[in-house]
Scaffold this motif. Sequence first.
Motif, PDB file in Angstrom:
ATOM      1  N   TYR A   1      -2.444 -10.492  10.287  1.00 24.97           N
ATOM      2  CA  TYR A   1      -1.376 -11.180  11.013  1.00 24.97           C
ATOM      3  C   TYR A   1      -1.244 -10.593  12.422  1.00 24.97           C
ATOM      4  CZ  TYR A   1       3.126 -13.372  12.000  1.00 24.97           C
ATOM      5  OH  TYR A   1       4.136 -14.114  12.575  1.00 24.97           O
ATOM      6  N   ALA A   2      -1.258  -9.265  12.503  1.00 25.08           N
ATOM      7  CA  ALA A   2      -1.112  -8.593  13.801  1.00 25.08           C
ATOM      8  C   ALA A   2      -2.253  -8.981  14.745  1.00 25.08           C
ATOM      9  CB  ALA A   2      -1.079  -7.070  13.603  1.00 25.08           C
TER      10      ALA A   2
ATOM     11  N   ASN B   1       0.826  -1.213   0.000  1.00 26.20           N
ATOM     12  CA  ASN B   1       0.000   0.000   0.000  1.00 26.20           C
ATOM     13  C   ASN B   1       0.860   1.263   0.000  1.00 26.20           C
ATOM     14  OD1 ASN B   1      -1.477  -2.320   1.247  1.00 26.20           O
ATOM     15  ND2 ASN B   1      -3.190  -0.918   0.944  1.00 26.20           N
ATOM     16  N   ASP B   2       2.027   1.210   0.656  1.00 28.44           N
ATOM     17  CA  ASP B   2       2.966   2.336   0.600  1.00 28.44           C
ATOM     18  C   ASP B   2       3.447   2.546  -0.838  1.00 28.44           C
ATOM     19  OD1 ASP B   2       2.968   2.822   3.405  1.00 28.44           O
ATOM     20  OD2 ASP B   2       4.527   1.305   3.704  1.00 28.44           O
ATOM     21  N   GLN B   3       3.689   1.445  -1.521  1.00 29.62           N
ATOM     22  CA  GLN B   3       4.138   1.503  -2.908  1.00 29.62           C
ATOM     23  C   GLN B   3       3.088   2.191  -3.782  1.00 29.62           C
ATOM     24  OE1 GLN B   3       6.541   1.599  -4.901  1.00 29.62           O
ATOM     25  NE2 GLN B   3       7.098  -0.485  -5.469  1.00 29.62           N
ATOM     26  N   ILE B   4       1.844   1.795  -3.630  1.00 23.55           N
ATOM     27  CA  ILE B   4       0.751   2.394  -4.419  1.00 23.55           C
ATOM     28  C   ILE B   4       0.641   3.891  -4.117  1.00 23.55           C
ATOM     29  CG2 ILE B   4      -1.758   2.379  -4.813  1.00 23.55           C
ATOM     30  CD1 ILE B   4      -0.173  -0.051  -5.989  1.00 23.55           C
ATOM     31  N   GLU B   5       0.699   4.248  -2.846  1.00 18.38           N
ATOM     32  CA  GLU B   5       0.629   5.657  -2.455  1.00 18.38           C
ATOM     33  C   GLU B   5       1.779   6.454  -3.065  1.00 18.38           C
ATOM     34  OE1 GLU B   5       0.741   8.472   1.547  1.00 18.38           O
ATOM     35  OE2 GLU B   5       0.829   6.310   1.764  1.00 18.38           O
ATOM     36  N   THR B   6       2.980   5.898  -3.002  1.00 23.79           N
ATOM     37  CA  THR B   6       4.153   6.572  -3.562  1.00 23.79           C
ATOM     38  C   THR B   6       3.992   6.796  -5.058  1.00 23.79           C
ATOM     39  OG1 THR B   6       5.612   5.662  -1.871  1.00 23.79           O
ATOM     40  CG2 THR B   6       6.661   6.386  -3.920  1.00 23.79           C
TER      41      THR B   6
ATOM     42  N   LYS C   1       0.162  -6.810   1.213  1.00 21.64           N
ATOM     43  CA  LYS C   1      -0.882  -5.792   1.400  1.00 21.64           C
ATOM     44  C   LYS C   1      -1.097  -5.508   2.878  1.00 21.64           C
ATOM     45  CE  LYS C   1      -3.166  -6.771  -2.914  1.00 21.64           C
ATOM     46  NZ  LYS C   1      -4.334  -7.262  -3.608  1.00 21.64           N
ATOM     47  N   LYS C   2      -1.450  -4.269   3.168  1.00 17.18           N
ATOM     48  CA  LYS C   2      -1.645  -3.838   4.554  1.00 17.18           C
ATOM     49  C   LYS C   2      -2.716  -4.681   5.254  1.00 17.18           C
ATOM     50  CE  LYS C   2      -1.401  -0.026   7.552  1.00 17.18           C
ATOM     51  NZ  LYS C   2      -0.104   0.472   7.921  1.00 17.18           N
ATOM     52  N   LYS C   3      -3.749  -5.079   4.546  1.00 18.95           N
ATOM     53  CA  LYS C   3      -4.805  -5.887   5.172  1.00 18.95           C
ATOM     54  C   LYS C   3      -4.240  -7.216   5.676  1.00 18.95           C
ATOM     55  CE  LYS C   3      -6.662  -7.994   0.982  1.00 18.95           C
ATOM     56  NZ  LYS C   3      -7.200  -9.309   1.037  1.00 18.95           N
TER      57      LYS C   3
END
Length: 182
Positions: free
Chosen positions: A175-176, A131-136, A168-170
């Motif tokens: 996992y968390a 998701n960081d990649q997509i935002e960037t 992916k962040k989801k």
Amino acid sequence: MSFYDLERKIQKKIIRYCSDTSVQENKILIAYSGGADSSVLLSIVNKLSAKMNFKYDFVYINHYMNQNTNHIINFGREFAHANETNFIYHDIKEKPLSNKELFFRKYRYKYLNDLKKKAQYSFIFTAHHYNDQIETLYMRTRGKYNWTNLLGVQEYRGYVRRPLLQIKKKDIFSYAIKHGIP
């Protein structure tokens, strides 16, 4: 993605990153922000270090922009003590005159580079994810960038590795939650 798959992906990446030497000869520094993504990365690296017999430490760099700093520091110290690793804490005392994001990014990477040299880390892991990649990429299409900037965040850049970049962040959040990671 199953939780086991996430751990296996990171394990395979560590093996690939260490292809020039045995995994046991490597020492990793994790850039820790206290967020879910870096907490998951820390947890997985901790688990894999016991299994694969490599060393790691983690560092929190305080920008004085997070209201949870005291919690992050306490967690870092407790986690390091419980897992026989080192927690490094650093305050950024300088204040940016302009562009805070650029100032803090340059400061962080300079500090991480200094730590790498001083303690002879093989790699620095950051928790950048898909998701960081997509935002960037999105942000870069909106500005005046040359074509090389449109390549986005790189998984490998010198000694910096981003093992979550294709996750992916989801999946990181799942996992968390499953493993009770704050």
